[in-house]
Design an enzyme around this catalytic site. Structure first.
Site, PDB file in Angstrom:
ATOM      1  N   ASN A  65       4.349  -5.040  -3.552  1.00 36.54           N
ATOM      2  CA  ASN A  65       2.965  -5.383  -3.280  1.00 36.54           C
ATOM      3  C   ASN A  65       2.443  -6.423  -4.264  1.00 36.54           C
ATOM      4  O   ASN A  65       2.393  -7.607  -3.949  1.00 36.54           O
ATOM      5  CB  ASN A  65       2.096  -4.123  -3.295  1.00 36.54           C
ATOM      6  CG  ASN A  65       0.675  -4.392  -2.862  1.00 36.54           C
ATOM      7  OD1 ASN A  65       0.315  -5.525  -2.562  1.00 36.54           O
ATOM      8  ND2 ASN A  65      -0.152  -3.367  -2.841  1.00 36.54           N
ATOM      9  N   ASP A  66       2.119  -5.990  -5.470  1.00 43.26           N
ATOM     10  CA  ASP A  66       1.491  -6.899  -6.435  1.00 43.26           C
ATOM     11  C   ASP A  66       2.330  -8.149  -6.717  1.00 43.26           C
ATOM     12  O   ASP A  66       1.789  -9.211  -6.976  1.00 43.26           O
ATOM     13  CB  ASP A  66       1.237  -6.161  -7.755  1.00 43.26           C
ATOM     14  CG  ASP A  66       0.143  -5.114  -7.587  1.00 43.26           C
ATOM     15  OD1 ASP A  66      -0.762  -5.340  -6.760  1.00 43.26           O
ATOM     16  OD2 ASP A  66       0.209  -4.078  -8.259  1.00 43.26           O
TER      17      ASP A  66
END
Lengths: 103, 465
Positions: free
Chosen positions: B394-395
Site C-alpha cells: 500500500n504505502d
C-alpha cells in the site's frame, strides 16, 4: 616498550568492521533475510566461550555455578548454530533460476 | 592438547571462513557454498576449543549433551518454521545470542581463573571492562529481542507504547549503565555486576516498546547489530580472534541493514529509535474525509485487462503474506506466461516485516529469483508496462510521497505504479496503510480496485484467464 596484545585485538576488530562493511554491501538485497539468519548462526561462535565456561569445573565436581551458566549458554548457542545454519540452507535451496524448459 | 598459538591460528581460519560465508551471499548461486563455509568455520572453532582445553573428563560429556539438546531443538525449529514467520524466528534467535553472551560473561565473572583473567574480586581491569560491556550489550539484545519477538508474534500489541518522560528516563538509565561499569571496574563488587545486568535488561525492554510494529524491519536489523557487538565484547574478554572477527562482521552487517531499511522509509535512524511512529493515525486521515470516486471491478475485469496486456508487473507486499496468497499468485503468473505475457515482480526495500522477507516468500512459492527486481532496477519499467498488479502493498505505491511535501511519507522512495497503463489494486477495503494516510493511487483514472481477500481474488482471476 612492548605493545599490549589488546592493541592487536583492537586492530583485528577495526579491520573486520571494514571487511564486514564492504562484504555486506555486496550482498544482494534479495538475500537479506538469509544474511540475517546466517549472521545469527555465526555470531553463536560465542559457544567457544560457553564451552570453556562449561569445562571450568574441577574433575570432582562438574557442576559449579559458573559451569552451569556455561552449560546453559552452550545449549542456547547450539540452538542458534543448528537452527541458524539449517534455516539458511532451507531458504537458499528455494532460490531457483528460471527454468529453461516450460512444463 | 594443542598450543595456544596453534589454536589462535585455527580461530583465525574460522574467522576467515565466516567472512567467506557472508561473501557467498552476493549471489544466489554462490550462497549455498557460502553457508557451507560458515558451517566448516563453526566446526573448526568448536573442535579447536575442545582440543585446547584438553579436558575430556566427565564435563566434556555434559558439553556434548547440551550441544545435542540445543542442536536438536534448533534443527527442529529450522525445519518446522513457516517462511512467513522468519522475522519472529530471527528475533528469537537474536535473543538467544544475547542471553548466551550474558551467561558467558557471568561465568567468566564468577570463575575468572578458567579464562585466565585473574582471580574473583581481582579480575584484570581490561578484561573486566570488556566483560561488562559484552554483558550489558548482550542483556540489551536479549530483552529487546524478546519484545520484538512478542510484537511480531502478535502476543503483544504492535502499536507503540509511549509515556511521559520516556526519553529522559532512557537517557538516565543509559548514563547509569556507564557509571555502573566505571564503578564495577574500580570496586570489583559482584553486587554492582548484577545491578548492571538488571539495568541493561530493563533498558533493552524500554528501548523497544515505543517502536511501532511497522518499524520492525529496522528493529530486527538493529538487534542483529547489537548481537554482533555483544559477541565481539565477549571475544575481547576471551582473547578469541574468531569471536572478535565474527562480532565485527555481524555488527556492521546489522548496522548496514538498519541503514538500508531507514532509507527505504526515508526516516532517520533516531526518528525510528525514538519511536511513536504510527501513533498519530487520526490526524492526517481526517483531512481527506470527502468521498472521492473509486473505480472497482471484479476478477473478470482484471482477467480481461491482463489477458490483453503484453507485460505485467506484480507488486507484492506484506498483505500477500498475511493472506498466504503467494502460491495462488504464482499460479496466476504461470497462466499469464503461457499466454506469452511478460511478468516481473517489483519489491520495495521495506516490503514485508524484515529485510528481504518478500524475496524469500516468493522463492518459497517457486518464483525464479531472476524475475524479481528491486525498486531501482524496475522503477523505470512501470511506464512501459501495461498492467501493475498490486497485492498486499500500500504505502510503498503511494504517489503522495512524490507530490505532497505535507505528507508524513514525503520523500520516501516509492514504486512508480501509477505510470502503468492500468493498475489493479487488490485490497480488502479503502482503509489507509500503517502510515495512516490515504493512498492517492486508489482514485487515479487508470486504477481498478479489486476489493477482496488477496488469495481468493488471485484464484478467481486465474479461473477467468
Amino acid at each position: 616498550m612492548e605493545i599490549d596484545p589488546l592493541i592487536f585485538r583492537l586492530s583485528i576488530f577495526i579491520l573486520s568492521i571494514f571487511v564486514g562493511y564492504y562484504v555486506v554491501w555486496s550482498v544482494t538485497p534479495s538475500l537479506h533475510t538469509p544474511l540475517m539468519s546466517v549472521t545469527n548462526a555465526i555470531s553463536s561462535v560465542i559457544i567457544v566461550g560457553a564451552i570453556i565456561a562449561g569445562l571450568s569445573g574441577n574433575p570432582d565436581s562438574v557442576f559449579s555455578t559458573s559451569s552451569i551458566f556455561g552449560f546453559l549458554a552452550i545449549a542456547l548457542a547450539a540452538i542458534n548454530i543448528f537452527g541458524g545454519f539449517l534455516v539458511t540452507q532451507r531458504m537458499l535451496a528455494m532460490y531457483k533460476k528460471k527454468k529453461k524448459d516450460k512444463k | 592438547m594443542i598450543s595456544a598459538n596453534l589454536s589462535a591460528i585455527f580461530y583465525l581460519v574460522s574467522g576467515v571462513l565466516f567472512i567467506l560465508a557472508l561473501r557467498g551471499l552476493s549471489s544466489p548461486e554462490t550462497s549455498r557454498q557460502g553457508n557451507f563455509f560458515g558451517i566448516i568455520g563453526m566446526i573448526i572453532a568448536v573442535t579447536v576449543t575442545f582440543l585446547s582445553t584438553g579436558n575430556f573428563s566427565s564435563g566434556f560429556v555434559y558439553v556434548l549433551i547440551f550441544i545435542l539438546v540445543g542442536g536438536s531443538i534448533g534443527a527442529f525449529i529450522a525445519y518446522r518454521i513457516p517462511m512467513t514467520a522468519m522475522p519472529e524466528l530471527v528475533a528469537g534467535f537474536h535473543s538467544l545470542v544475547g542471553l548466551a553472551a550474558v551467561f558467558v560473561a557471568i561465568s567468566a565473572f564468577l570463575n575468572p581463573e578458567a579464562f585466565n583473567l585473574g582471580n574473583p574480586g581481582n579480575i584484570k581491569l581490561g578484561s573486566l571492562i570488556e566483560m561488562s560491556i559484552g554483558a550489558a550489550v548482550g542483556a540489551i539484545t536479549f530483552s529487546g529481542s524478546v519484545i520484538a519477538f512478542l510484537k511480531l508474534q502478535g502476543l503483544m500489541s504492535g502499536s507503540p507504547i509511549t509515556f511521559k518522560g520516556q526519553h529522559p528516563l532512557n537517557a538516565i538509565i543509559l548514563i547509569s549503565i556507564i557509571v555502573l561499569i566505571y564503578l564495577l571496574c574500580s570496586t570489583q563488587s559482584s553486587n554492582l555486576f548484577w545491578i548492571l545486568l538488571a539495568v541493561s535488561f530493563l533498558i533493552g525492554f524500554l528501548l523497544i516498546i515505543p517502536i511501532g510494529g511497522a518499524d520492525m524491519p529496522v528493529v530486527i536489523s538493529m538487534l542483529n547489530s547489537y548481537s554482533g557487538w555483544a559477541a565481539a565484547g565477549i571475544g575481547f574478554t576471551l582473547e578469541n580472534t574468531a569471536l572478535i572477527i565474527t562480532g565485527a562482521l555481524v555488527g556492521s552487517s546489522g548496522a548496514i541493514l538498519s541503514y538500508i531499511m531507514c532509507k527505504g522509509m526515508n526516516r532517520s535512524f533516531f526518528n525510528v529509535i525514538l519511536g511513536g511512529f504510527g501513533a498519530t493515525d487520526e490526524k492526517s486521515s481526517a483531512s481527506s474525509k470527502e468521498q472521492r470516486p473509486v473505480k472497482s471491478g471484479n476478477a473478470d475485469d482484471a482477467a480481461f485487462l491482463m489477458k490483453n496486456a503484453s507485460s505485467v508487473i506484480i507488486v507484492p507486499g506484506y498483505g500477500m503474506a498475511v493472506a498466504q496468497a503467494q502460491h495462488a499468485l504464482r499460479e496466476m503468473v504461470d497462466t499469464l506466461k503461457k499466454n506469452d505475457i511478460k511478468v516481473s515482480y517489483a519489491i520495495h526495500p521495506v516490503a514485508g516485516r524484515m529485510p528481504g522477507h518478500m524475496n524469500v516468500l516468493l522463492a518459497e512459492a517457486n518464483v525464479p529469483y531472476d524475475e524479481v527486481f528491486e525498486l531501482e532496477e524496475i522503477n523505470n519499467d512501470f511506464a512501459n508496462a501495461d498492467v501493475a498488479f498490486v497485492i498486499g502493498a500500500n504505502d510503498v505505491t503511494n504517489p503522495v510521497a512524490k507530490t505532497d511535501p505535507q505528507s508524513p511519507i514525503y520523500g520516501m522512495p516509492v514504486l512508480d505504479v501509477e505510470k502503468c497503463k492500468s493498475v489493479l489494486f487488490v485490497k480488502r477495503s479503502l482503509s489507509p496503510g500503517y502510515a495512516g494516510i490515504d493512498n492517492d493511487l486508489f482514485y487515479k483514472e487508470n486504477t481498478l480496485m479489486l476489493f477482496a481477500d488477496a488469495k481468493k481474488m488471485t484464484e478467481d482471476i486465474t479461473k477467468n484467464l
